[in-house]
Motif scaffolding. Structure first.
Motif, mmCIF file in Angstrom:
data_model
loop_
_atom_site.group_PDB
_atom_site.id
_atom_site.type_symbol
_atom_site.label_atom_id
_atom_site.label_comp_id
_atom_site.label_asym_id
_atom_site.label_seq_id
_atom_site.Cartn_x
_atom_site.Cartn_y
_atom_site.Cartn_z
ATOM 1 N N ALA A 45 100.707 60.132 23.082
ATOM 2 C CA ALA A 45 101.310 60.930 21.998
ATOM 3 C C ALA A 45 102.712 61.389 22.391
ATOM 4 O O ALA A 45 103.639 61.365 21.582
ATOM 5 N N GLY A 46 102.833 61.798 23.651
ATOM 6 C CA GLY A 46 104.148 62.221 24.145
ATOM 7 C C GLY A 46 105.153 61.079 24.076
ATOM 8 O O GLY A 46 106.292 61.252 23.634
ATOM 9 N N TYR B 62 106.219 60.513 20.611
ATOM 10 C CA TYR B 62 107.139 61.590 20.207
ATOM 11 C C TYR B 62 108.563 61.255 20.661
ATOM 12 O O TYR B 62 109.513 61.315 19.887
ATOM 13 N N TRP B 63 108.683 60.859 21.925
ATOM 14 C CA TRP B 63 110.024 60.569 22.449
ATOM 15 C C TRP B 63 110.605 59.298 21.826
ATOM 16 O O TRP B 63 111.816 59.213 21.609
ATOM 17 N N ASN C 52 111.174 66.875 30.295
ATOM 18 C CA ASN C 52 109.892 66.549 29.674
ATOM 19 C C ASN C 52 109.828 65.076 29.253
ATOM 20 O O ASN C 52 108.769 64.451 29.313
ATOM 21 N N ASN D 54 111.395 62.774 30.974
ATOM 22 C CA ASN D 54 111.181 62.129 32.267
ATOM 23 C C ASN D 54 109.708 62.160 32.668
ATOM 24 O O ASN D 54 109.155 61.175 33.159
ATOM 25 N N ALA E 162 107.087 62.373 30.767
ATOM 26 C CA ALA E 162 106.299 61.449 29.943
ATOM 27 C C ALA E 162 106.446 60.021 30.483
ATOM 28 O O ALA E 162 105.468 59.263 30.562
ATOM 29 N N VAL E 163 107.670 59.678 30.883
ATOM 30 C CA VAL E 163 107.914 58.334 31.410
ATOM 31 C C VAL E 163 107.191 58.133 32.747
ATOM 32 O O VAL E 163 106.486 57.138 32.952
#
Lengths: 409, 474
Positions: free
Chosen positions: A19-20, A23-24, A45, A47, A49-50
């Protein structure tokens, strides 16, 4: 209950990562400078998620696409040194190495290596991507890779290879409207190549084509870069008004952004423009507009060294010998560290000129010698040849004045 | 009246008398000028006064003149005596003759006048101090505590170390996460500002010193980042010098010219902290640095590390009761010492751990909690934490857990939109979950009226990664 030895990630967490990432992806879908500014405040944030997304095979693809999509952001904002390890990790964790996405990541990693001055590793990545693109017979990947190789050879000052690869990228890109972006990059590479050999009309033509393409693609940052390069050529051909206009176009586009490096480049070129018009004080002001803290933080050491070098040249013209020597020494230290032989040769020769005029002739001789030796490595560069003539003459004159034999060089 | 001890007030009386006696003289003798008064320093800067004797005298006289004018409203006669004696430089006898009093009476009026003038100056100093402290305090992030426990001596030690105009110039407050280093630094800073120990303040939040790829950054880079933050706060909007050495010089000049208190919170330079501290030490004097860090500092001259220890039982009990009363956990607020001793025996005196335990006790009976914390304290501190977190975790609602589980994705506090996305909770479900986690001290809220951001303590992050989600730590 403590560690139960279980290392399977929690499925809820995988869902959160996915989901993150989405979002990005959505937030960076159409990356523009304004968006990059917003992203700047959120980047830790992004970063995270990645970094988390690369840990699991089920989130790898989404993460890789996000990495590719946000690459411009990391490059514009100078975070590329942080991203190198992440791209390496992305490639190492790839579930399938025979995909277009994998090839695109290879090219981006190559680009990061180039920014970090790791040229052999850069070449290896681009060459591997070329093999993959040919194997997959994917025109887009092929065009991207050709252009990356053109950029690589441009940095190596290999004029023929640059021209060949950039032209190949352009030929392929022009066959498909979806590859317009690559066409713009190819024009840009070709323009820089023509600039290197001093073919100003050809360079102007290429940069103007790049401008037209970026305009149609509505990509402001690359548009500003093309304007800035065009301005540089006009400055080289002493068309100062046109140059000023081009820099103003670039400056106006970049004004509302926080693209430190691009802004620095425009100020740098503006300073050079004033320098060419012998407006020393205005040149000094333009160079001093550049934020060295941000450049150093972004590891833009070549650019920072160029700022020092240019200030050294301005102070030389102002006959402020000590300031000139201080700044040129800073430039020399950085160019040496970066193994940038052409620019190092220029700074060394300029410092020699400072010493020669400041009555420190003995100190000037070895500097001239090293500069000449370095500049001889670039027979195809018109600029290097011009510098060689200038420094060579200065060297001979100095040796004569000191009553030394002139057969050393 | 002021709160100053009597000997300080009497010292100032002597100084005021001396300053009045030299009203008409251009001497640079600091003993005759009230340069230690902030009002005089302000007057000096308002007058654009340099360090010449006449300008320093002008600043001192300006302050005395204004104080006399103020005093004149309620004590015109004594002020008249002071003016005749010092401004017009008349002898006691001349003034006595002029005002038709005996010299003895004039002498007494003069003494009264100096005393009242001194009181006025002291009150003025206090008011300036309060105002300055208020203005400097606005630089600080809002305090995260309402009261501190068990750190009286530590705070005294820190304020003494920082207020004294001599070494150590760099003071590092060292302790593990959750002990309240930031809270102690905040208290000490506010106290020092009120005491006028520093006229200027810089507060820097240091944070992560690792790159995205996980590599530790070298101390020189950490230093450069600190230097850049200092520059930005000391010279807002000013052009930055090109070279690091020039930047250092600029910051150094500012910190050498006036006594700044520079607080660097959460310094996590893992690699060779001593190099970094030496850089900072070079910038100090008369300015001082207060750092908070989890990493012990190697012994060096002019640099002092002050450990922040866990709380004693008495302080832990007081803290638990206070926190319980604040958060409405009445069972703990009214608990006996014996019960709290049982908690302390298992948990130890780490305030963050105690807070979480208090909040867990809102849901779980004491025995159940204690059973969960099987080993007695002291044990491995991190392990103890994990046990406490497990207890807290078990008391959470499903939505609370869902939200908390997603939080390791927030490397920095994030807004509610991002929390909605990563948790998958609906708008209706997320606010109760946020409130629940906040009440359990598992979620930290920051921001202002217009924007709020939510994050987790690094110990909470460690628990979630290792125990719940099972991902390796970065």
């Amino acid at each position: 209950m403590l560690d139960d030895g279980q290392d399977e990630p929690d499925p809820d967490y995988i869902r959160s990562i996915r989901a993150g990432l989405r979002y990005w992806q959505k937030k960076t879908e159409t990356m523009q400078a304004g968006q990059a500014m917003w992203l700047d405040g959120q980047r830790f944030n992004l970063n995270e998620a990645v970094v988390q997304g690369l840990r699991y095979p089920e989130t790898w693809q989404d993460t890789a696409l996000l990495l590719l999509q946000t690459f411009d952001f990391s490059e514009w904002r100078g975070y590329w040194h942080e991203w190198t390890a992440v791209f390496e990790q992305a490639l190492a964790a790839a579930p399938d190495q025979q995909t277009v996405v994998y090839g695109r990541l290879q090219n981006r990693l190559g680009q990061l290596y180039r920014l970090g001055h790791r040229l052999p590793e850069a070449e290896a990545q681009h060459e591997a991507a070329l093999v993959l693109a040919q194997k997959l017979a994917n025109d887009e990947l092929l065009a991207i890779t050709y252009n990356c190789l053109a950029e690589y050879h441009l940095e190596q000052r290999d004029v023929d290879q640059t021209r060949a690869f950039a032209q190949a990228a352009l030929d392929l890109a022009q066959t498909r409207p979806s590859l317009e972006r690559i066409a713009a990059f190819a024009h840009f590479s070709l323009g820089k190549n023509e600039e290197f050999v001093g073919n100003w009309p050809a360079a102007i033509d290429q940069f103007q084509q790049a401008i037209q393409t970026w305009l149609s693609l509505n990509n402001n940052v690359y548009l500003a870069r093309s304007w800035a390069k065009l301005g540089e050529i006009y400055a080289n051909t002493s068309e100062f008004d046109l140059a000023q206009q081009a820099f103003e176009e670039a400056g106006a586009i970049l004004g509302p952004t926080n693209n430190v490096k691009d802004k620095a480049l425009v100020s740098l070129r503006l300073g050079v423009l004033y320098y060419r018009q012998k407006k020393w004080a205005r040149a000094e002001t333009a160079f001093l507009e550049i934020d060295p803290v941000a450049l150093r933080e972004q590891n833009e050491l070549d650019l920072l060294a160029t700022v020092y070098n240019n200030l050294g040249n301005v102070y030389l013209e102002m006959k402020r010998w000590d300031s000139a020597a201080d700044h040129l020494n800073l430039a020399i230290a950085l160019f040496r560290e970066r193994e940038n032989a052409l620019e190092l040769g220029n700074s060394l020769g300029t410092l020699a000129s400072v010493y020669a005029q400041d009555g420190k002739q003995e100190g000037a001789l070895p500097l001239y010698e090293e500069a000449i030796q370095l500049l001889r490595q670039f027979p195809q560069s018109q600029w290097a040849q011009k510098l060689l003539r200038e420094f060579g003459a200065g060297y001979e004159k100095l040796r004569e004045a000191l009553g030394k034999d002139t057969d050393k060089q | 009246m002021n709160d100053l001890p009597e000997n300080e007030a009497s010292d100032l009386r002597g100084a005021v008398h001396k300053a009045l006696s030299h009203w008409t003289k251009n001497t640079a003798d600091p003993g005759t000028l009230l340069i230690e008064l902030v009002a005089v320093q302000q007057a000096q800067s308002e007058l654009g006064a340099g360090e010449t004797p006449s300008m320093l005298r002008a600043a001192t006289n300006k302050v005395l003149q204004e104080a006399m004018a103020d005093l004149e409203k309620r004590a015109p006669r004594v002020v008249d005596v002071l003016r005749q004696r010092f401004v017009y430089d008349k002898t006691l006898k001349e003034v006595a003759n002029m005002m038709n009093f005996s010299t003895h009476q004039i002498s007494r009026m003069q003494r009264d006048g100096i005393e009242q003038l001194t009181d006025k100056l002291l009150a003025q100093e206090e008011a300036i101090g309060r105002e300055r402290a208020r203005s400097l305090e606005s630089v600080l992030p809002p305090p995260t505590y309402t009261r501190l426990f068990g750190v009286d001596e530590l705070c005294q030690e820190l304020t003494a170390l920082l207020a004294t105009p001599e070494a150590p110039w760099v003071v590092a407050l060292v302790g593990m996460g959750g002990l309240g280093k930031t809270a102690v630094s905040d208290w000490v800073t506010r106290y020092l500002l009120k005491q006028l120990s520093f006229s200027h303040l810089v507060w820097i939040k240091a944070g992560a010193s690792h790159t995205m790829g996980g590599q530790a950054e070298p101390p020189s880079l950490t230093y450069e980042k600190i230097l850049n933050q200092l520059l930005a706060q000391l010279f807002p909007g000013a052009r930055t010098p090109l070279d690091v050495a020039d930047r250092t010089m600029k910051v150094r000049q500012a910190l050498k010219a006036r006594p700044y208190l520079v607080v660097i919170d959460n310094l996590e330079a893992a690699e060779d902290t001593s190099i970094l501290l030496n850089y900072l030490n070079d910038l100090a004097q008369p300015s001082k640095f207060l750092l908070t860090t989890r990493i012990r500092v190697a012994k060096q001259a002019a640099i002092r590390d002050v450990p922040l220890d866990v709380l004693s039982f008495a302080d832990s009990a007081a803290f638990m009761r206070h926190h319980a009363a604040e958060t409405g956990v009445t069972a703990v607020a009214q608990a006996t010492d014996e019960d709290l001793q049982k908690v302390y025996a298992k948990v130890g005196g780490n305030p963050l751990a105690l807070k979480i335990v208090v909040n867990v006790l809102d849901m779980l009976p004491l025995n159940r909690l204690l059973d969960g914390l099987t080993q007695n304290y002291p044990t491995q501190v991190l392990e103890m934490y994990m046990r406490i977190y497990w207890q807290a975790w078990q008391t959470l609602s499903e939505n609370g857990r869902t939200l908390l589980k997603a939080m390791p994705l927030t490397r920095e506090p994030a807004d509610v939109d991002y929390l909605l996305v990563i948790s998958g909770l609906s708008e209706n479900a997320i606010w109760p979950a946020i409130e629940e986690l906040r009440q359990r001290s598992l979620l930290e809220v920051e921001g202002d009226l217009h924007e709020k951001r939510y994050g987790i303590h690094h110990l909470t992050d460690t628990f979630l990664r290792t125990e719940i989600i099972h991902i390796p730590m970065t």
